[in-house]
Design a protein around this motif. Structure first.
Motif, short mmCIF file in Angstrom:
data_model
loop_
_atom_site.label_atom_id
_atom_site.label_comp_id
_atom_site.label_asym_id
_atom_site.label_seq_id
_atom_site.Cartn_x
_atom_site.Cartn_y
_atom_site.Cartn_z
N ARG A 13 1.11 6.63 -7.72
CA ARG A 13 1.24 5.27 -7.17
C ARG A 13 2.35 5.25 -6.12
N GLY A 17 2.09 4.66 -2.15
CA GLY A 17 2.88 3.61 -1.52
C GLY A 17 3.70 4.13 -0.35
N GLY A 65 2.35 -0.94 0.85
CA GLY A 65 3.11 0.23 0.40
C GLY A 65 4.34 -0.17 -0.38
N MET A 68 3.27 -1.34 -3.77
CA MET A 68 2.91 -0.21 -4.65
C MET A 68 4.15 0.45 -5.25
N VAL A 69 5.20 0.55 -4.47
CA VAL A 69 6.41 1.24 -4.94
C VAL A 69 7.29 0.32 -5.79
N LYS A 75 1.76 -4.13 -10.45
CA LYS A 75 1.10 -2.96 -9.86
C LYS A 75 -0.43 -3.04 -9.92
N ALA A 78 -1.33 -5.10 -7.04
CA ALA A 78 -1.09 -4.33 -5.82
C ALA A 78 -2.19 -3.30 -5.60
N THR A 130 -2.53 2.60 -10.40
CA THR A 130 -1.87 1.34 -10.77
C THR A 130 -2.36 0.80 -12.11
#
Length: 141
Positions: A13, A17, A65, A68-69, A75, A78, A130
């Motif tokens: 993930r 990201g 991105g 995602m991080v 998540k 996302a 995710t």
């Protein structure tokens, strides 16, 4: 939405990201012209409009991105958002193939055709890493 994912999923993930943020930065800077090659030719082809599409998609890529991080508690959302984004930009890849447009080293029809098969991989990566894939399949039961 369940947030249970493995260490491997979390690593992938974060990698995805970071790749999205790098691609977004490329949209806004050093790869801007290359990304214009992926703007579908059925959209207006004026340079200003194509540049707007590239910049706008670059901003979205950076935001996705970052989500995602850093948005670990969200998540799943996302991942779904990123998967939808990949679906929405797929016509650009099809356009690059059908119009024979060279960019990103995709300088033959075969290379452009093979590239089309990577989009489903990215969609699955976003959903799997995710926990969204598990969430969506469990939701169907």
């Amino acid at each position: 939405m369940s947030n249970t994912t493995s260490s491997t999923q979390n690593l992938f993930r974060v990698i995805l990201g970071l790749l999205m943020m790098m691609a977004g930065i490329g949209h806004l800077t050093f790869q801007r012209e290359e990304f214009q090659a992926q703007v579908p030719r059925w959209l207006p082809t004026s340079e200003a409009f194509m540049d707007f599409v590239v910049v706008a998609s670059g901003v979205f890529e950076i935001l996705l991105g970052l989500a995602m991080v850093f948005l670990v508690k969200h998540k799943v959302k996302a991942g779904i958002a990123l998967a939808i984004f990949y679906v929405l930009i797929f016509p650009g890849n099809i356009s690059q193939y059908t119009n024979g447009i060279d960019a990103f080293g995709l300088d033959t029809d075969l290379k452009r055709f093979i590239r089309l098969f990577f989009q489903p991989v990215l969609i699955l990566w976003a959903l799997w890493s995710t926990g969204a894939l598990k969430y969506l399949t469990n939701k169907q039961k």
